[in-house]
Design a protein around this motif. Sequence first.
Motif, PDB file in Angstrom:
ATOM      1  N   ILE A 118       0.753  -0.690  -0.245  1.00  0.00           N
ATOM      2  CA  ILE A 118      -0.306  -0.403  -0.060  1.00  0.00           C
ATOM      3  C   ILE A 118       0.885   1.002  -0.215  1.00  0.00           C
ATOM      4  CG2 ILE A 118      -1.605   1.108   1.299  1.00  0.00           C
ATOM      5  CD1 ILE A 118      -2.398  -1.330   2.447  1.00  0.00           C
ATOM      6  N   SER A 119       0.763   1.714  -1.141  1.00  0.00           N
ATOM      7  CA  SER A 119       1.637   3.278  -1.225  1.00  0.00           C
ATOM      8  C   SER A 119       1.026   4.398  -1.381  1.00  0.00           C
ATOM      9  CB  SER A 119       3.066   2.739  -2.543  1.00  0.00           C
ATOM     10  OG  SER A 119       3.915   3.698  -2.602  1.00  0.00           O
TER      11      SER A 119
ATOM     12  N   GLY B  32       4.328   5.673   3.358  1.00  0.00           N
ATOM     13  CA  GLY B  32       4.334   4.205   3.636  1.00  0.00           C
ATOM     14  C   GLY B  32       5.357   3.094   3.593  1.00  0.00           C
ATOM     15  N   GLU B  33       4.616   3.213   2.114  1.00  0.00           N
ATOM     16  CA  GLU B  33       5.196   2.120   1.739  1.00  0.00           C
ATOM     17  C   GLU B  33       5.771   1.528  -0.011  1.00  0.00           C
ATOM     18  OE1 GLU B  33       3.028  -2.335   4.211  1.00  0.00           O
ATOM     19  OE2 GLU B  33       2.841  -1.148   2.407  1.00  0.00           O
TER      20      GLU B  33
ATOM     21  N   VAL C 202       8.521  -7.241  -2.416  1.00  0.00           N
ATOM     22  CA  VAL C 202       8.241  -6.782  -1.299  1.00  0.00           C
ATOM     23  C   VAL C 202       7.895  -5.701  -0.640  1.00  0.00           C
ATOM     24  CG1 VAL C 202       8.361  -9.600  -0.356  1.00  0.00           C
ATOM     25  CG2 VAL C 202       9.849  -7.443   0.290  1.00  0.00           C
ATOM     26  N   ALA C 203       6.940  -5.222   0.305  1.00  0.00           N
ATOM     27  CA  ALA C 203       7.026  -3.866   0.667  1.00  0.00           C
ATOM     28  C   ALA C 203       7.868  -3.498   1.714  1.00  0.00           C
ATOM     29  CB  ALA C 203       5.537  -3.238   1.456  1.00  0.00           C
ATOM     30  N   MET C 204       8.721  -2.505   1.143  1.00  0.00           N
ATOM     31  CA  MET C 204       9.922  -1.476   1.807  1.00  0.00           C
ATOM     32  C   MET C 204       8.891  -0.582   2.431  1.00  0.00           C
ATOM     33  SD  MET C 204      13.360   0.429   0.732  1.00  0.00           S
ATOM     34  CE  MET C 204      14.603  -1.791   0.707  1.00  0.00           C
ATOM     35  N   PRO C 205       9.158   0.240   4.010  1.00  0.00           N
ATOM     36  CA  PRO C 205       9.010   1.024   4.363  1.00  0.00           C
ATOM     37  C   PRO C 205       9.568   2.413   3.653  1.00  0.00           C
ATOM     38  CG  PRO C 205       9.638  -0.047   6.182  1.00  0.00           C
ATOM     39  CD  PRO C 205      10.598  -0.624   5.084  1.00  0.00           C
ATOM     40  N   HIS C 206       8.426   3.642   3.635  1.00  0.00           N
ATOM     41  CA  HIS C 206       8.835   4.736   3.178  1.00  0.00           C
ATOM     42  C   HIS C 206       8.413   6.005   3.911  1.00  0.00           C
ATOM     43  CE1 HIS C 206       8.796   7.985   0.151  1.00  0.00           C
ATOM     44  NE2 HIS C 206       9.405   6.803  -0.535  1.00  0.00           N
ATOM     45  N   ASP C 207       9.169   6.671   4.108  1.00  0.00           N
ATOM     46  CA  ASP C 207       8.641   8.000   5.079  1.00  0.00           C
ATOM     47  C   ASP C 207       7.415   8.969   4.096  1.00  0.00           C
ATOM     48  OD1 ASP C 207      10.657   7.627   6.760  1.00  0.00           O
ATOM     49  OD2 ASP C 207      11.979   8.700   6.408  1.00  0.00           O
TER      50      ASP C 207
ATOM     51  N   ALA D 164      15.202  -4.099   6.931  1.00  0.00           N
ATOM     52  CA  ALA D 164      16.536  -3.916   7.236  1.00  0.00           C
ATOM     53  C   ALA D 164      17.625  -2.399   6.768  1.00  0.00           C
ATOM     54  CB  ALA D 164      17.634  -4.694   7.249  1.00  0.00           C
ATOM     55  N   LEU D 165      17.226  -3.119   4.885  1.00  0.00           N
ATOM     56  CA  LEU D 165      18.074  -2.120   4.095  1.00  0.00           C
ATOM     57  C   LEU D 165      17.454  -0.373   4.254  1.00  0.00           C
ATOM     58  CD1 LEU D 165      17.662  -4.107   0.622  1.00  0.00           C
ATOM     59  CD2 LEU D 165      20.100  -3.333   1.925  1.00  0.00           C
ATOM     60  N   GLU D 166      16.039  -0.252   5.141  1.00  0.00           N
ATOM     61  CA  GLU D 166      16.481   1.252   4.943  1.00  0.00           C
ATOM     62  C   GLU D 166      16.361   1.396   6.304  1.00  0.00           C
ATOM     63  OE1 GLU D 166      13.464   4.576   4.246  1.00  0.00           O
ATOM     64  OE2 GLU D 166      14.105   2.664   2.718  1.00  0.00           O
ATOM     65  N   ASP D 167      16.801   0.717   7.164  1.00  0.00           N
ATOM     66  CA  ASP D 167      17.081   1.505   8.301  1.00  0.00           C
ATOM     67  C   ASP D 167      18.304   1.823   8.665  1.00  0.00           C
ATOM     68  OD1 ASP D 167      14.303   0.874   9.336  1.00  0.00           O
ATOM     69  OD2 ASP D 167      14.622  -1.022  10.887  1.00  0.00           O
ATOM     70  N   ALA D 168      19.176   1.049   7.041  1.00  0.00           N
ATOM     71  CA  ALA D 168      20.818   0.635   7.301  1.00  0.00           C
ATOM     72  C   ALA D 168      20.198   2.748   6.887  1.00  0.00           C
ATOM     73  CB  ALA D 168      21.299  -0.177   6.556  1.00  0.00           C
TER      74      ALA D 168
END
Length: 544
Positions: free
Chosen positions: A444-445, A479-480, A471-476, A540-544
Motif C-alpha cells: 500500500i503506497s 508509507g510503503e 515485497v513492501a519496503m517502509p517509506h517515509d 533492514a535495508l531501509e533502516d541502514a
Amino acid sequence: MSNPYNTGLDRNPANYQPLTPLGFLERAALVFPDHTAIVHGTLRRSYAAFYTRSRQLASALAQAGMGRGDTVSALLANTPAMLECHYGVPMSGAVLHAMNTRLDAAIIAFQLDHAMSRLVIVDAEFLPLLNEALGLAAVSPTVVVYDDPEYDGPRTPTDATDYETFLASGNPDFAWLRPEDEWDAIAISYTSGTTGDPKGVVTHHRGAYLLAQGNALTASMAKHAVYLWTLPMFHCNGWCFPWSLSAIIGTHVCLRQVRAEPIWAALAEEKVTHLCGAPIVMSLIIQAPDTVKRALTHDVQFFTAAAPPPEKLLAEMKDAGFDVTHLYGLTETYGPAVVNDWHSDWSDLPPAKQARLKSRQGVRYLPLEGLDVLDPDTMQPVPRDGQTMGEVMFRGNVVMKGYFRNPKATDEAFRGGWFHSGDLGVVHPDGYIQLKDRSKDIIISGGENISSIEVEEVLYRHRAVAVAAVVAMPHDKWGETPCAFVELAPGHHADQDGLRDWCRAYLAHYKVPGRFVFGRVPRTSTGKIQKFSLRDKARALEDA
C-alpha cells in the motif's frame, strides 16, 4: 412432508462403505499384481509386493500399539518407504504426519509435540536431525530407521529398530482397517508457520479419495501412467498423488534428490509421463548441460503450482517436449484444487498472450464444489471484470477438517461458510480466477494498492531475470514502496537503472520498485519464495 425415498431404505454394509483411497492399492494388486508399482534405482517392485508390504507395515504398527487416532510421523525422502507409509499408516487406523525434511530441529520438535506423535519412521540421512529434535521435544516416540540403499552418505550409530526388520514382523495377510467414518482423519500436515507457530491441517479419507481421483482426471492420466517424484511427498501428502497412481495402476519413479541428471535419465529411460514441481524445477531441467539432456520421444505433462512461470521458461519447456499446466491450492485443500484448464483454441494465440493466459490459476477441480472470489467483509462475489480484487475462497469435500487443536484458527478460516485462503485475486469474465497477492503481501503506497505479483510478472519478462520477488519496503512519505529482489539468469547482466527503466515501460510510476537487490532469492524446501525473510531484509535495508 417426509421424503418417501428415505423410508425403509437405510444404509447397510451391502450399499454403503466409507470412502478411502486405501482401497485403490488393494484393487491394483488384485487386478494387476505383476505390474511395476515402484521404481527406485535398480529396485522394481510390483503392485502385489507394494500391497503386501503396506499391510505388513500396518500390522507391525498395530503390534507396536498404534491404533485409531494415533499419530505416526515420517521423516523420509521420496522413497518406497514413504509410499508404504501413505498406505500402511492409515491401514492401521493411525494418522500419517509427513514432515518436511528441511525444517530445523525446533520446528520438528514443535510438530512432534503438537501432533502427539507416538512413532517416527526416519530415513538414516535425517536421523541426526530427528535426534536433535527429540532432545527438544516433550514426546518420546518409538523410532524406526529406514536405510535407503540409494543413500550413500554417513550413517549415525543407533539402537533404534531397522525398518525392514520392523516390517518383517508384520503379518502380510493383515486385515487392514477401513475408516469407521470416511470423515476420519487420514493425515495431518503442517503449514509453513511464517506468521506464527505452524498449524496442523487435518485431512480425511473422503477428501483424499476424491482429490486422488480428481488428480487423475485433471492430469489426463491414462492407465499405467508413469509419475516422477520431483514433488516432495511431505508436501500436502504429495498432492494426493501417492494415492492417485494406484487408482490408475501407474508407476511411481522415486527420486531421492531433485537433480537434473537423474530427472533426464528417468524421463528418457522410464518413459515418465507426468511430474510436478515449482518453476525452479523447470529451470533446473531446462538449464541442464546438453550432455545431460535427452531427446524425448513422448510428450511429458508438467504441473506447477507456485508463481506463474515466465514466458521464456514456458517456451523453453514446450520446445523440450513438456506441456506445462498451472495449478493452485493450499495445504488446507489437499494441495491443488484449481486448474488452468486449457482451451484448444488458445494454442493458436501469440506466445505472449498464451503466457498471460497460463499465468491465471483457473477454475475448480471436479471434486471441489465451490470456488469464488468474495469481498471478505460482505461475503459477496466481486464483479467478474478481471480488476476488482477480493479474497479467494473454497468450499466442498476437499477442504480440510480444520486445524488440529486450534479451534480459534479453524473458526476464523471457515467464517461465513467458506474457507478463507488469505489469497487476493480477481475473476475474469470467462470465470477464471487469477491471484494478485497474499493479503499480507499487498503493498500500500500512498493509499494505492500494488500487487507484488503484477510487478514480478513485468520483471520476469526481462531476459536477464531468472527469479524475482517483490515485497513492501517502509517509506517515509508513501508509507510503503516496492522493493525487488532479483536473481539473474546465468550469463546475463542487469543493473538497477536498466530494470527500473524496464518497469517504467510497463507499470504505473508508483508501482516501480524503489530499490533492486541482486543475489540469490531464498526459497522454501518446496520452491516457494520466502517473502517473510525478504520483508525483514527490506526493512533492514531501509533502516541502514
